[in-house]
Enzyme design. Structure first.
Site, short mmCIF file in Angstrom:
data_model
loop_
_atom_site.label_atom_id
_atom_site.label_comp_id
_atom_site.label_asym_id
_atom_site.label_seq_id
_atom_site.Cartn_x
_atom_site.Cartn_y
_atom_site.Cartn_z
N ASP A 17 -78.12 -17.51 -62.16
CA ASP A 17 -77.26 -18.69 -62.08
C ASP A 17 -77.43 -19.41 -60.75
O ASP A 17 -77.53 -20.65 -60.71
CB ASP A 17 -75.79 -18.31 -62.31
CG ASP A 17 -75.35 -17.09 -61.51
OD1 ASP A 17 -76.19 -16.44 -60.89
OD2 ASP A 17 -74.13 -16.79 -61.52
N ASP A 52 -69.38 -11.66 -72.54
CA ASP A 52 -68.48 -10.82 -73.33
C ASP A 52 -67.07 -10.71 -72.75
O ASP A 52 -66.32 -9.80 -73.11
CB ASP A 52 -69.09 -9.42 -73.50
CG ASP A 52 -69.22 -8.68 -72.17
OD1 ASP A 52 -69.00 -9.31 -71.11
OD2 ASP A 52 -69.58 -7.49 -72.19
N ASP A 53 -66.73 -11.64 -71.85
CA ASP A 53 -65.37 -11.63 -71.29
C ASP A 53 -64.79 -13.05 -71.31
O ASP A 53 -64.16 -13.49 -70.36
CB ASP A 53 -65.37 -11.08 -69.87
CG ASP A 53 -66.36 -11.78 -68.94
OD1 ASP A 53 -67.02 -12.74 -69.40
OD2 ASP A 53 -66.49 -11.37 -67.78
N SER A 111 -69.64 -8.55 -61.05
CA SER A 111 -69.24 -9.24 -59.83
C SER A 111 -68.04 -8.58 -59.17
O SER A 111 -67.53 -9.08 -58.16
CB SER A 111 -68.91 -10.71 -60.14
OG SER A 111 -70.04 -11.38 -60.65
N ARG A 139 -68.99 -3.15 -72.43
CA ARG A 139 -67.54 -3.34 -72.45
C ARG A 139 -67.09 -3.67 -73.87
O ARG A 139 -66.91 -4.84 -74.23
CB ARG A 139 -67.14 -4.45 -71.47
CG ARG A 139 -67.58 -4.18 -70.03
CD ARG A 139 -67.10 -5.25 -69.07
NE ARG A 139 -67.69 -6.55 -69.32
CZ ARG A 139 -67.51 -7.62 -68.53
NH1 ARG A 139 -66.73 -7.51 -67.47
NH2 ARG A 139 -68.09 -8.77 -68.82
N HIS A 177 -82.18 -9.47 -69.30
CA HIS A 177 -81.57 -9.56 -70.62
C HIS A 177 -81.49 -11.02 -71.08
O HIS A 177 -81.78 -11.34 -72.25
CB HIS A 177 -80.17 -8.93 -70.59
CG HIS A 177 -79.45 -8.96 -71.89
ND1 HIS A 177 -78.08 -8.94 -71.98
CD2 HIS A 177 -79.90 -9.04 -73.17
CE1 HIS A 177 -77.73 -8.99 -73.25
NE2 HIS A 177 -78.81 -9.05 -73.99
#
Length: 444
Positions: free
Chosen positions: A287, A210-211, A318, A115, A188
Protein backbone atom coordinates in the site's frame (compact mmCIF):
# COMPACT_ATOMS: atom_id res chain seq x y z
CA UNK A 1 79.27 -109.15 18.19
CA UNK A 2 77.45 -108.84 21.44
CA UNK A 3 78.50 -105.22 21.77
CA UNK A 4 77.17 -104.48 18.29
CA UNK A 5 73.77 -105.98 19.09
CA UNK A 6 73.67 -104.05 22.31
CA UNK A 7 74.40 -100.80 20.54
CA UNK A 8 71.81 -101.58 17.85
CA UNK A 9 69.10 -102.18 20.48
CA UNK A 10 70.03 -99.01 22.21
CA UNK A 11 69.66 -97.13 18.95
CA UNK A 12 66.27 -98.75 18.37
CA UNK A 13 65.18 -97.66 21.82
CA UNK A 14 66.28 -94.14 21.12
CA UNK A 15 64.50 -94.19 17.79
CA UNK A 16 61.32 -95.54 19.39
CA UNK A 17 61.49 -92.92 22.11
CA UNK A 18 61.96 -90.20 19.50
CA UNK A 19 59.07 -91.59 17.45
CA UNK A 20 56.82 -91.70 20.52
CA UNK A 21 57.82 -88.14 21.42
CA UNK A 22 57.10 -86.93 17.91
CA UNK A 23 53.70 -88.69 17.88
CA UNK A 24 52.81 -87.11 21.22
CA UNK A 25 53.75 -83.67 19.90
CA UNK A 26 51.82 -84.26 16.70
CA UNK A 27 48.79 -85.35 18.70
CA UNK A 28 49.01 -82.25 20.92
CA UNK A 29 49.35 -80.00 17.89
CA UNK A 30 46.42 -81.69 16.14
CA UNK A 31 44.33 -81.21 19.29
CA UNK A 32 45.14 -77.48 19.33
CA UNK A 33 44.26 -77.13 15.66
CA UNK A 34 41.07 -79.05 16.21
CA UNK A 35 40.10 -76.72 19.04
CA UNK A 36 40.89 -73.67 16.90
CA UNK A 37 38.94 -75.12 14.00
CA UNK A 38 35.98 -75.74 16.27
CA UNK A 39 36.18 -72.15 17.50
CA UNK A 40 36.40 -70.88 13.92
CA UNK A 41 33.40 -72.96 12.88
CA UNK A 42 31.44 -71.65 15.85
CA UNK A 43 32.39 -68.06 14.97
CA UNK A 44 31.41 -68.67 11.38
CA UNK A 45 28.06 -70.02 12.49
CA UNK A 46 27.50 -66.94 14.66
CA UNK A 47 28.45 -64.60 11.78
CA UNK A 48 26.14 -66.51 9.48
CA UNK A 49 23.31 -66.19 11.99
CA UNK A 50 23.93 -62.45 12.43
CA UNK A 51 24.15 -61.96 8.68
CA UNK A 52 20.84 -63.75 8.21
CA UNK A 53 19.28 -61.56 10.92
CA UNK A 54 20.64 -58.43 9.24
CA UNK A 55 19.35 -59.58 5.86
CA UNK A 56 15.94 -60.19 7.43
CA UNK A 57 15.96 -56.66 8.90
CA UNK A 58 16.98 -55.13 5.57
CA UNK A 59 14.26 -57.08 3.81
CA UNK A 60 11.73 -55.86 6.37
CA UNK A 61 12.85 -52.25 5.97
CA UNK A 62 12.76 -52.56 2.20
CA UNK A 63 9.24 -53.82 2.51
CA UNK A 64 8.34 -50.83 4.70
CA UNK A 65 9.98 -48.46 2.20
CA UNK A 66 8.01 -49.98 -0.63
CA UNK A 67 4.83 -49.64 1.40
CA UNK A 68 5.64 -45.99 2.12
CA UNK A 69 6.35 -45.37 -1.56
CA UNK A 70 3.00 -46.85 -2.45
CA UNK A 71 1.30 -44.71 0.20
CA UNK A 72 3.10 -41.61 -1.10
CA UNK A 73 2.06 -42.36 -4.67
CA UNK A 74 -1.51 -42.90 -3.50
CA UNK A 75 -1.51 -39.61 -1.56
CA UNK A 76 -0.03 -37.73 -4.53
CA UNK A 77 -2.68 -39.23 -6.75
CA UNK A 78 -5.43 -38.25 -4.32
CA UNK A 79 -4.00 -34.71 -3.98
CA UNK A 80 -3.88 -34.41 -7.75
CA UNK A 81 -7.48 -35.54 -8.01
CA UNK A 82 -8.56 -33.10 -5.29
CA UNK A 83 -6.67 -30.25 -6.96
CA UNK A 84 -8.26 -31.05 -10.30
CA UNK A 85 -11.67 -31.20 -8.62
CA UNK A 86 -11.17 -27.83 -6.93
CA UNK A 87 -10.01 -26.27 -10.20
CA UNK A 88 -12.96 -27.76 -12.05
CA UNK A 89 -15.41 -26.53 -9.42
CA UNK A 90 -13.79 -23.11 -9.46
CA UNK A 91 -13.88 -22.99 -13.26
CA UNK A 92 -17.50 -24.03 -13.37
CA UNK A 93 -18.39 -21.51 -10.67
CA UNK A 94 -16.74 -18.66 -12.53
CA UNK A 95 -18.14 -19.79 -15.88
CA UNK A 96 -21.57 -19.95 -14.32
CA UNK A 97 -21.15 -16.36 -13.20
CA UNK A 98 -19.64 -15.04 -16.42
CA UNK A 99 -21.98 -16.88 -18.76
CA UNK A 100 -24.97 -15.08 -17.34
CA UNK A 101 -26.52 -12.38 -19.47
CA UNK A 102 -25.22 -9.85 -16.96
CA UNK A 103 -21.52 -9.09 -17.53
CA UNK A 104 -19.89 -8.66 -14.12
CA UNK A 105 -19.02 -5.13 -13.05
CA UNK A 106 -16.19 -6.45 -10.88
CA UNK A 107 -15.15 -9.49 -8.95
CA UNK A 108 -15.12 -8.91 -5.19
CA UNK A 109 -12.38 -10.69 -3.26
CA UNK A 110 -12.06 -10.88 0.51
CA UNK A 111 -8.42 -11.35 1.48
CA UNK A 112 -8.15 -13.69 4.47
CA UNK A 113 -5.53 -15.57 6.46
CA UNK A 114 -6.18 -16.89 9.97
CA UNK A 115 -9.07 -14.93 11.50
CA UNK A 116 -12.16 -17.09 11.02
CA UNK A 117 -14.37 -14.99 13.29
CA UNK A 118 -13.43 -11.78 11.46
CA UNK A 119 -13.99 -13.45 8.09
CA UNK A 120 -17.47 -14.61 9.06
CA UNK A 121 -18.45 -11.09 10.09
CA UNK A 122 -17.14 -9.70 6.78
CA UNK A 123 -18.86 -12.35 4.64
CA UNK A 124 -22.19 -11.79 6.37
CA UNK A 125 -21.91 -8.04 5.83
CA UNK A 126 -21.07 -8.46 2.13
CA UNK A 127 -23.75 -11.07 1.43
CA UNK A 128 -26.37 -8.87 3.08
CA UNK A 129 -26.12 -6.51 0.10
CA UNK A 130 -24.46 -8.70 -2.53
CA UNK A 131 -27.21 -11.32 -3.00
CA UNK A 132 -29.34 -8.99 -5.10
CA UNK A 133 -26.39 -8.08 -7.36
CA UNK A 134 -24.47 -11.37 -7.28
CA UNK A 135 -24.21 -11.62 -11.07
CA UNK A 136 -22.68 -8.15 -11.23
CA UNK A 137 -20.31 -8.68 -8.32
CA UNK A 138 -19.25 -12.36 -7.98
CA UNK A 139 -17.75 -12.99 -4.58
CA UNK A 140 -14.46 -14.72 -3.79
CA UNK A 141 -12.55 -15.49 -0.62
CA UNK A 142 -8.80 -15.83 -1.05
CA UNK A 143 -7.03 -17.45 1.89
CA UNK A 144 -3.30 -17.20 2.47
CA UNK A 145 -2.15 -20.34 4.28
CA UNK A 146 -3.94 -23.39 5.59
CA UNK A 147 -5.76 -22.27 8.72
CA UNK A 148 -8.55 -24.90 8.92
CA UNK A 149 -11.04 -22.59 10.63
CA UNK A 150 -10.85 -20.01 7.84
CA UNK A 151 -11.07 -22.66 5.12
CA UNK A 152 -14.07 -24.36 6.72
CA UNK A 153 -15.81 -21.02 7.23
CA UNK A 154 -15.30 -19.97 3.61
CA UNK A 155 -16.41 -23.33 2.21
CA UNK A 156 -19.57 -23.23 4.32
CA UNK A 157 -20.98 -20.50 2.03
CA UNK A 158 -22.34 -21.58 -1.35
CA UNK A 159 -22.58 -17.96 -2.52
CA UNK A 160 -18.84 -17.52 -2.94
CA UNK A 161 -15.83 -19.11 -4.62
CA UNK A 162 -12.93 -20.18 -2.41
CA UNK A 163 -9.28 -19.70 -3.41
CA UNK A 164 -6.27 -20.88 -1.40
CA UNK A 165 -2.72 -19.56 -1.63
CA UNK A 166 -0.10 -21.97 -0.28
CA UNK A 167 3.51 -20.81 -0.30
CA UNK A 168 5.96 -22.58 1.99
CA UNK A 169 9.06 -20.72 0.84
CA UNK A 170 10.90 -19.11 3.77
CA UNK A 171 10.53 -15.33 3.89
CA UNK A 172 13.72 -13.28 4.04
CA UNK A 173 12.99 -9.70 5.24
CA UNK A 174 15.19 -7.07 3.67
CA UNK A 175 15.76 -5.25 6.97
CA UNK A 176 16.26 -6.65 10.50
CA UNK A 177 13.20 -6.61 12.72
CA UNK A 178 10.63 -6.40 9.92
CA UNK A 179 7.38 -8.31 10.32
CA UNK A 180 7.25 -11.29 7.96
CA UNK A 181 3.47 -10.80 7.73
CA UNK A 182 3.85 -7.78 5.42
CA UNK A 183 5.86 -9.89 2.96
CA UNK A 184 3.28 -12.67 3.02
CA UNK A 185 0.44 -10.20 2.50
CA UNK A 186 2.09 -8.62 -0.55
CA UNK A 187 2.78 -12.05 -2.05
CA UNK A 188 -0.80 -13.12 -1.43
CA UNK A 189 -2.21 -9.99 -3.07
CA UNK A 190 -0.19 -10.56 -6.23
CA UNK A 191 -1.23 -14.21 -6.43
CA UNK A 192 -4.92 -13.43 -5.92
CA UNK A 193 -5.06 -10.52 -8.36
CA UNK A 194 -3.10 -12.43 -11.00
CA UNK A 195 -5.63 -15.25 -10.69
CA UNK A 196 -8.71 -13.03 -10.89
CA UNK A 197 -7.47 -10.93 -13.79
CA UNK A 198 -5.55 -13.48 -15.86
CA UNK A 199 -7.08 -16.84 -14.98
CA UNK A 200 -10.70 -15.79 -14.46
CA UNK A 201 -10.53 -12.89 -16.95
CA UNK A 202 -12.33 -10.23 -14.90
CA UNK A 203 -11.95 -6.69 -16.16
CA UNK A 204 -12.15 -5.13 -12.68
CA UNK A 205 -11.59 -6.36 -9.13
CA UNK A 206 -12.68 -4.91 -5.78
CA UNK A 207 -10.37 -5.83 -2.90
CA UNK A 208 -11.71 -6.16 0.64
CA UNK A 209 -9.98 -7.44 3.74
CA UNK A 210 -11.32 -9.91 6.27
CA UNK A 211 -12.03 -7.24 8.89
CA UNK A 212 -14.44 -4.98 6.99
CA UNK A 213 -18.14 -4.28 6.89
CA UNK A 214 -19.72 -2.54 3.90
CA UNK A 215 -22.37 0.16 3.53
CA UNK A 216 -25.80 -0.57 1.97
CA UNK A 217 -24.86 1.40 -1.17
CA UNK A 218 -21.38 -0.13 -1.49
CA UNK A 219 -22.11 -1.95 -4.75
CA UNK A 220 -24.11 0.90 -6.31
CA UNK A 221 -21.24 3.25 -5.54
CA UNK A 222 -18.65 1.04 -7.24
CA UNK A 223 -20.91 0.39 -10.22
CA UNK A 224 -21.30 4.13 -10.75
CA UNK A 225 -17.56 4.68 -10.35
CA UNK A 226 -16.62 1.84 -12.73
CA UNK A 227 -17.59 3.92 -15.75
CA UNK A 228 -15.34 6.78 -14.61
CA UNK A 229 -12.50 4.36 -14.02
CA UNK A 230 -12.78 3.06 -17.57
CA UNK A 231 -13.11 6.46 -19.24
CA UNK A 232 -10.56 8.51 -17.29
CA UNK A 233 -7.06 6.99 -17.35
CA UNK A 234 -5.87 9.61 -14.86
CA UNK A 235 -7.87 7.71 -12.21
CA UNK A 236 -5.74 4.83 -10.99
CA UNK A 237 -8.28 3.27 -8.62
CA UNK A 238 -11.56 3.89 -6.81
CA UNK A 239 -11.68 3.58 -3.02
CA UNK A 240 -14.55 3.32 -0.56
CA UNK A 241 -12.42 4.83 2.21
CA UNK A 242 -11.70 8.28 3.63
CA UNK A 243 -8.79 8.42 6.09
CA UNK A 244 -10.46 11.44 7.73
CA UNK A 245 -13.88 9.79 7.64
CA UNK A 246 -14.46 9.93 11.40
CA UNK A 247 -17.98 10.95 12.49
CA UNK A 248 -16.96 14.48 13.43
CA UNK A 249 -15.28 15.18 10.07
CA UNK A 250 -17.96 14.09 7.55
CA UNK A 251 -21.41 15.27 6.55
CA UNK A 252 -22.42 14.72 2.90
CA UNK A 253 -22.93 11.06 1.84
CA UNK A 254 -23.05 12.11 -1.83
CA UNK A 255 -19.75 13.99 -1.87
CA UNK A 256 -16.87 12.41 -3.81
CA UNK A 257 -13.31 13.67 -4.22
CA UNK A 258 -10.18 13.02 -6.22
CA UNK A 259 -7.03 12.43 -4.15
CA UNK A 260 -3.32 12.13 -4.85
CA UNK A 261 -3.03 9.77 -1.86
CA UNK A 262 -4.00 6.10 -2.25
CA UNK A 263 -6.62 5.34 0.46
CA UNK A 264 -6.92 1.54 0.12
CA UNK A 265 -9.27 -0.31 2.48
CA UNK A 266 -11.90 -1.39 -0.04
CA UNK A 267 -10.77 -0.38 -3.53
CA UNK A 268 -11.27 -1.22 -7.19
CA UNK A 269 -8.79 -1.33 -10.07
CA UNK A 270 -8.88 -2.42 -13.70
CA UNK A 271 -7.00 -5.16 -15.52
CA UNK A 272 -5.04 -2.60 -17.55
CA UNK A 273 -3.74 -1.02 -14.35
CA UNK A 274 -2.84 -4.44 -12.97
CA UNK A 275 -0.98 -5.22 -16.21
CA UNK A 276 1.30 -2.36 -15.25
CA UNK A 277 1.61 -3.14 -11.53
CA UNK A 278 1.89 -6.94 -11.49
CA UNK A 279 5.40 -7.30 -13.01
CA UNK A 280 6.93 -4.89 -10.49
CA UNK A 281 4.73 -5.67 -7.46
CA UNK A 282 6.76 -5.16 -4.25
CA UNK A 283 7.88 -7.85 -1.81
CA UNK A 284 6.23 -6.03 1.12
CA UNK A 285 4.32 -2.88 2.13
CA UNK A 286 2.32 -2.85 -1.10
CA UNK A 287 0.00 0.00 0.00
CA UNK A 288 2.81 2.43 0.80
CA UNK A 289 4.49 1.34 -2.45
CA UNK A 290 1.36 2.42 -4.36
CA UNK A 291 1.62 5.82 -2.67
CA UNK A 292 5.02 6.51 -4.19
CA UNK A 293 4.84 8.98 -7.05
CA UNK A 294 7.11 6.77 -9.14
CA UNK A 295 4.32 4.16 -9.12
CA UNK A 296 1.09 6.16 -9.30
CA UNK A 297 2.79 8.55 -11.78
CA UNK A 298 0.58 11.52 -11.02
CA UNK A 299 -2.65 9.56 -11.35
CA UNK A 300 -5.30 10.01 -8.72
CA UNK A 301 -7.84 8.06 -6.72
CA UNK A 302 -11.56 8.56 -6.18
CA UNK A 303 -12.80 8.52 -2.60
CA UNK A 304 -16.07 9.33 -0.82
CA UNK A 305 -16.49 11.81 1.99
CA UNK A 306 -18.45 9.25 4.00
CA UNK A 307 -16.84 5.80 4.04
CA UNK A 308 -18.50 2.83 2.35
CA UNK A 309 -16.39 0.39 4.37
CA UNK A 310 -15.78 0.12 8.09
CA UNK A 311 -12.62 -1.53 9.43
CA UNK A 312 -13.25 -3.36 12.70
CA UNK A 313 -9.88 -5.14 12.78
CA UNK A 314 -8.35 -4.06 16.06
CA UNK A 315 -6.11 -7.14 16.05
CA UNK A 316 -4.04 -7.94 12.96
CA UNK A 317 -0.71 -7.47 11.19
CA UNK A 318 -0.62 -3.74 12.01
CA UNK A 319 -1.09 -4.59 15.71
CA UNK A 320 -4.01 -2.21 16.13
CA UNK A 321 -2.01 0.83 14.99
CA UNK A 322 -4.24 3.96 14.98
CA UNK A 323 -7.35 1.84 15.66
CA UNK A 324 -8.80 3.68 18.66
CA UNK A 325 -8.05 7.16 17.36
CA UNK A 326 -8.70 6.85 13.63
CA UNK A 327 -10.48 3.59 12.71
CA UNK A 328 -13.00 2.92 15.44
CA UNK A 329 -14.73 6.37 15.09
CA UNK A 330 -15.16 6.00 11.29
CA UNK A 331 -18.67 6.78 10.04
CA UNK A 332 -20.08 4.03 7.80
CA UNK A 333 -22.67 5.46 5.43
CA UNK A 334 -26.24 4.51 6.27
CA UNK A 335 -28.04 7.05 4.05
CA UNK A 336 -29.57 5.76 0.78
CA UNK A 337 -27.91 7.34 -2.26
CA UNK A 338 -29.28 6.87 -5.78
CA UNK A 339 -25.94 6.64 -7.55
CA UNK A 340 -27.53 5.56 -10.82
CA UNK A 341 -29.25 8.92 -11.22
CA UNK A 342 -26.28 11.06 -10.24
CA UNK A 343 -24.10 12.88 -12.76
CA UNK A 344 -20.51 12.15 -11.73
CA UNK A 345 -18.88 13.71 -14.76
CA UNK A 346 -17.55 16.54 -12.54
CA UNK A 347 -14.99 14.00 -11.31
CA UNK A 348 -13.41 13.65 -14.75
CA UNK A 349 -9.93 15.13 -14.97
CA UNK A 350 -10.88 17.89 -17.41
CA UNK A 351 -13.67 19.15 -15.11
CA UNK A 352 -12.61 18.38 -11.57
CA UNK A 353 -9.75 20.89 -11.27
CA UNK A 354 -12.09 23.79 -12.03
CA UNK A 355 -14.86 22.30 -9.86
CA UNK A 356 -12.57 21.93 -6.83
CA UNK A 357 -10.85 25.27 -7.40
CA UNK A 358 -14.18 27.09 -7.24
CA UNK A 359 -15.00 25.50 -3.88
CA UNK A 360 -11.59 26.37 -2.41
CA UNK A 361 -11.72 29.91 -3.78
CA UNK A 362 -15.02 30.60 -2.00
CA UNK A 363 -13.64 29.49 1.37
CA UNK A 364 -12.70 32.31 3.77
CA UNK A 365 -8.97 32.53 4.63
CA UNK A 366 -7.99 32.19 8.29
CA UNK A 367 -4.52 32.96 9.63
CA UNK A 368 -2.58 33.06 12.89
CA UNK A 369 -3.05 31.18 16.13
CA UNK A 370 -6.16 29.58 17.65
CA UNK A 371 -7.25 28.27 14.27
CA UNK A 372 -9.85 25.88 15.67
CA UNK A 373 -11.49 28.64 17.67
CA UNK A 374 -11.45 31.04 14.73
CA UNK A 375 -12.95 28.43 12.42
CA UNK A 376 -15.60 27.68 15.02
CA UNK A 377 -16.64 31.32 15.14
CA UNK A 378 -16.94 31.65 11.35
CA UNK A 379 -19.87 30.72 9.14
CA UNK A 380 -19.21 28.89 5.90
CA UNK A 381 -16.13 27.12 4.57
CA UNK A 382 -12.67 28.05 5.84
CA UNK A 383 -9.27 28.02 4.14
CA UNK A 384 -6.08 27.65 6.19
CA UNK A 385 -2.60 27.89 4.69
CA UNK A 386 0.23 25.60 5.83
CA UNK A 387 3.85 26.23 4.89
CA UNK A 388 5.45 22.77 5.07
CA UNK A 389 4.95 19.28 6.48
CA UNK A 390 5.78 20.30 10.03
CA UNK A 391 3.32 23.19 9.87
CA UNK A 392 0.66 20.87 8.45
CA UNK A 393 1.20 18.35 11.23
CA UNK A 394 0.75 21.10 13.83
CA UNK A 395 -2.54 22.28 12.31
CA UNK A 396 -3.80 18.73 11.71
CA UNK A 397 -3.06 17.90 15.34
CA UNK A 398 -5.14 20.90 16.49
CA UNK A 399 -8.17 19.67 14.56
CA UNK A 400 -7.53 15.95 15.22
CA UNK A 401 -7.20 14.69 11.64
CA UNK A 402 -4.50 12.39 10.23
CA UNK A 403 -1.06 14.02 10.30
CA UNK A 404 0.76 11.40 8.21
CA UNK A 405 2.43 12.07 4.85
CA UNK A 406 3.78 9.62 2.28
CA UNK A 407 6.24 10.69 -0.39
CA UNK A 408 5.43 14.39 0.09
CA UNK A 409 1.62 13.96 0.08
CA UNK A 410 -0.69 14.29 3.13
CA UNK A 411 -3.42 11.68 3.51
CA UNK A 412 -6.55 12.51 1.42
CA UNK A 413 -4.83 15.51 -0.26
CA UNK A 414 -5.58 16.75 -3.77
CA UNK A 415 -3.02 19.24 -5.12
CA UNK A 416 -1.82 19.57 -1.52
CA UNK A 417 -5.31 20.47 -0.23
CA UNK A 418 -6.83 18.41 2.58
CA UNK A 419 -10.56 18.91 3.10
CA UNK A 420 -12.71 17.80 6.05
CA UNK A 421 -15.81 18.93 7.92
CA UNK A 422 -15.50 20.80 11.17
CA UNK A 423 -18.90 22.08 12.18
CA UNK A 424 -21.27 20.24 9.93
CA UNK A 425 -21.63 21.29 7.19
CA UNK A 426 -18.64 23.69 7.43
CA UNK A 427 -15.61 22.55 5.44
CA UNK A 428 -12.00 23.20 6.39
CA UNK A 429 -9.46 23.35 3.56
CA UNK A 430 -5.81 22.98 4.62
CA UNK A 431 -3.99 24.49 1.65
CA UNK A 432 -0.35 23.82 0.80
CA UNK A 433 2.19 26.48 -0.21
CA UNK A 434 1.75 25.74 -3.93
CA UNK A 435 -1.85 24.52 -3.93
CA UNK A 436 -3.63 27.69 -5.07
CA UNK A 437 -1.26 28.06 -7.99
CA UNK A 438 -1.87 24.46 -9.02
CA UNK A 439 -5.62 25.05 -8.81
CA UNK A 440 -5.39 28.28 -10.75
CA UNK A 441 -6.82 30.32 -7.86
CA UNK A 442 -5.79 33.97 -7.66
CA UNK A 443 -5.37 34.72 -3.97
CA UNK A 444 -4.62 38.39 -4.45
Amino acid sequence: MKNFLCDFRFLLLLAAAAFIYIQVRLFATQSQYADRLADAIESENQCTSQLRSLIDQISLQQGQIETMKEQKEQLEQECGQLKALVQELERKGVERLINKEQVPVAAVVIMACNRADYLERTIKSVLKYQNSVATKFPLFVSQDGSDPGVKDKALSYDQLTYMQHLDYKPVQPERPGELIAYYKIANHYKWALDGLFYKHKFSRVIILEDDMEIAPDFFDYFEAAADLLDKDKSIMAVSSWNDNGQKQFVHDPEALYRSDFFPGLGWMLTRSTWDELSPKWPKAYWDDWLRLQENHKGRQFLRPEVCRTYNFGEHGSSLGQFFKQYLEPIKLNDVPVDWKSMDLSYLMEDKYLKHFAEIVKKAKPVHGADLVLKAHNMAGDVRIQYNNQRDFERIANEFGIFQEWKDGIPRTAYKGVVVFRHQNPQRIFLVGPGSLKQLGVDDS
